[in-house]
Design a protein around this motif. Structure first.
Motif, PDB file in Angstrom:
ATOM      1  N   TYR A   2       2.889   5.426   9.219  1.00 23.73           N
ATOM      2  CA  TYR A   2       3.359   5.877   7.929  1.00 23.73           C
ATOM      3  C   TYR A   2       2.677   7.324   7.919  1.00 23.73           C
ATOM      4  O   TYR A   2       3.229   8.377   7.523  1.00 23.73           O
ATOM      5  N   PHE A   3       1.219   7.352   8.160  1.00 19.43           N
ATOM      6  CA  PHE A   3       0.642   8.671   7.854  1.00 19.43           C
ATOM      7  C   PHE A   3       0.717   9.742   8.956  1.00 19.43           C
ATOM      8  O   PHE A   3       0.877  10.738   8.607  1.00 19.43           O
ATOM      9  N   TYR A   4       1.378   9.325   9.985  1.00 19.52           N
ATOM     10  CA  TYR A   4       1.914  10.124  11.137  1.00 19.52           C
ATOM     11  C   TYR A   4       2.807  10.901  10.462  1.00 19.52           C
ATOM     12  O   TYR A   4       3.057  12.083  10.679  1.00 19.52           O
ATOM     13  N   LEU A   5       3.870   9.899  10.024  1.00 18.38           N
ATOM     14  CA  LEU A   5       5.129  10.770   9.584  1.00 18.38           C
ATOM     15  C   LEU A   5       5.023  11.674   8.442  1.00 18.38           C
ATOM     16  O   LEU A   5       5.629  12.523   8.166  1.00 18.38           O
ATOM     17  N   LYS A   6       3.907  11.243   7.517  1.00 23.16           N
ATOM     18  CA  LYS A   6       3.618  11.976   6.275  1.00 23.16           C
ATOM     19  C   LYS A   6       2.652  13.356   6.618  1.00 23.16           C
ATOM     20  O   LYS A   6       2.804  14.240   5.796  1.00 23.16           O
ATOM     21  N   LEU A   7       1.614  13.229   7.717  1.00 24.33           N
ATOM     22  CA  LEU A   7       0.855  14.217   7.939  1.00 24.33           C
ATOM     23  C   LEU A   7       1.047  15.054   9.028  1.00 24.33           C
ATOM     24  O   LEU A   7       0.500  16.395   9.210  1.00 24.33           O
ATOM     25  N   PHE A  24       3.146   6.515  -6.931  1.00 22.73           N
ATOM     26  CA  PHE A  24       2.321   7.464  -7.870  1.00 22.73           C
ATOM     27  C   PHE A  24       2.135   8.801  -7.096  1.00 22.73           C
ATOM     28  O   PHE A  24       1.320   9.507  -7.581  1.00 22.73           O
ATOM     29  N   LYS A  25       2.815   9.031  -6.021  1.00 23.79           N
ATOM     30  CA  LYS A  25       2.744  10.174  -5.422  1.00 23.79           C
ATOM     31  C   LYS A  25       1.444  11.027  -4.869  1.00 23.79           C
ATOM     32  O   LYS A  25       0.975  11.950  -5.062  1.00 23.79           O
ATOM     33  N   PHE A  26       0.588   9.873  -4.482  1.00 27.40           N
ATOM     34  CA  PHE A  26      -0.575  10.294  -4.278  1.00 27.40           C
ATOM     35  C   PHE A  26      -0.842  11.121  -3.244  1.00 27.40           C
ATOM     36  O   PHE A  26       0.181  11.008  -2.126  1.00 27.40           O
ATOM     37  N   GLN A  27      -1.787  12.109  -2.894  1.00 23.27           N
ATOM     38  CA  GLN A  27      -1.945  13.046  -1.927  1.00 23.27           C
ATOM     39  C   GLN A  27      -2.209  12.375  -0.549  1.00 23.27           C
ATOM     40  O   GLN A  27      -3.169  11.287  -0.772  1.00 23.27           O
ATOM     41  N   LYS A  28      -1.283  12.434   0.517  1.00 23.53           N
ATOM     42  CA  LYS A  28      -1.410  11.539   1.585  1.00 23.53           C
ATOM     43  C   LYS A  28      -2.703  11.817   2.340  1.00 23.53           C
ATOM     44  O   LYS A  28      -3.347  10.625   2.907  1.00 23.53           O
ATOM     45  N   LEU A  29      -3.263  12.974   2.569  1.00 26.07           N
ATOM     46  CA  LEU A  29      -4.535  12.995   3.352  1.00 26.07           C
ATOM     47  C   LEU A  29      -5.584  12.280   2.572  1.00 26.07           C
ATOM     48  O   LEU A  29      -6.264  11.649   3.382  1.00 26.07           O
ATOM     49  N   TYR A  30      -5.938  12.558   1.245  1.00 27.60           N
ATOM     50  CA  TYR A  30      -6.941  11.869   0.821  1.00 27.60           C
ATOM     51  C   TYR A  30      -6.742  10.682   0.869  1.00 27.60           C
ATOM     52  O   TYR A  30      -7.722   9.933   0.867  1.00 27.60           O
ATOM     53  N   SER A  31      -5.939  10.302   0.404  1.00 23.34           N
ATOM     54  CA  SER A  31      -5.322   8.769   0.495  1.00 23.34           C
ATOM     55  C   SER A  31      -5.655   7.945   1.779  1.00 23.34           C
ATOM     56  O   SER A  31      -6.399   6.794   1.893  1.00 23.34           O
ATOM     57  N   GLY A  32      -5.104   8.583   2.661  1.00 25.90           N
ATOM     58  CA  GLY A  32      -5.302   8.054   4.302  1.00 25.90           C
ATOM     59  C   GLY A  32      -6.882   8.027   4.368  1.00 25.90           C
ATOM     60  O   GLY A  32      -7.393   6.956   4.922  1.00 25.90           O
ATOM     61  N   ILE A  42       0.846  -1.190   0.029  1.00 21.31           N
ATOM     62  CA  ILE A  42       0.013  -0.129   0.137  1.00 21.31           C
ATOM     63  C   ILE A  42       0.901   1.359   0.109  1.00 21.31           C
ATOM     64  O   ILE A  42       0.667   2.200  -0.580  1.00 21.31           O
ATOM     65  N   ILE A  43       1.807   1.333   0.879  1.00 20.92           N
ATOM     66  CA  ILE A  43       2.803   2.344   1.038  1.00 20.92           C
ATOM     67  C   ILE A  43       3.652   2.620  -0.326  1.00 20.92           C
ATOM     68  O   ILE A  43       3.697   3.857  -0.776  1.00 20.92           O
ATOM     69  N   GLY A  44       3.882   1.538  -0.884  1.00 18.63           N
ATOM     70  CA  GLY A  44       4.714   1.487  -2.221  1.00 18.63           C
ATOM     71  C   GLY A  44       3.801   2.159  -3.262  1.00 18.63           C
ATOM     72  O   GLY A  44       4.274   3.086  -4.029  1.00 18.63           O
ATOM     73  N   VAL A  45       2.671   1.950  -3.072  1.00 19.96           N
ATOM     74  CA  VAL A  45       1.607   2.358  -4.463  1.00 19.96           C
ATOM     75  C   VAL A  45       1.512   3.970  -4.042  1.00 19.96           C
ATOM     76  O   VAL A  45       1.720   4.691  -5.025  1.00 19.96           O
ATOM     77  N   LEU A  46       1.361   3.950  -2.889  1.00 24.66           N
ATOM     78  CA  LEU A  46       1.274   5.600  -2.555  1.00 24.66           C
ATOM     79  C   LEU A  46       2.415   6.435  -2.802  1.00 24.66           C
ATOM     80  O   LEU A  46       2.357   7.355  -3.229  1.00 24.66           O
TER      81      LEU A  46
END
Length: 123
Positions: free
Chosen positions: A116-121, A20-28, A13-17
């Protein structure tokens, strides 16, 4: 083995995000909502379980909405709460048909994605 499956699933999941450089907030938010609604499908024709699982799915949908509109770190809290929901399925018979070891795999995925999302957001 289930822990390894969870780690590999989260890594994919993280690899795909990242790929493709998906926006993290919306992806989460999408991921949190999707994983919550998966349990609704497992409830099948058990109306009590269908009701319980629908309520939790809507609650996670609302958490995702407020993460997008107000506090992005709610995604992290939501994933942590979902891990607790998975644990509840290990401890309580919700009378739904889950694949073998599904709960443990999901707990691992939820925890890794929360980190992961904590580190990104975080800001």
């Amino acid at each position: 083995m289930q822990i390894l499956i969870g780690v590999i699933s989260a890594a994919l999941i993280i690899g795909v995000l990242e790929l493709f450089k998906f926006q993290k907030l919306y992806s989460g938010a999408l991921i949190l909502t999707a994983i919550a609604f998966i349990y609704v499908g497992f409830a099948g024709a058990n109306y009590w379980a269908l009701g319980v699982e629908s309520v939790q799915a809507i609650a996670f949908l609302l958490i995702s909405y407020y993460a997008i509109t107000k506090k992005p770190l709610l995604i992290v809290w939501g994933l942590g709460l979902h891990a607790i929901w998975d644990l509840a399925h290990l401890l309580i018979d919700f009378q739904i048909e889950l694949p073998p070891h599904y709960e443990l795999i999901c707990i691992v995925v939820d925890i890794i994605l929360a980190i992961y999302f904590y580190l990104k957001l975080k800001k």
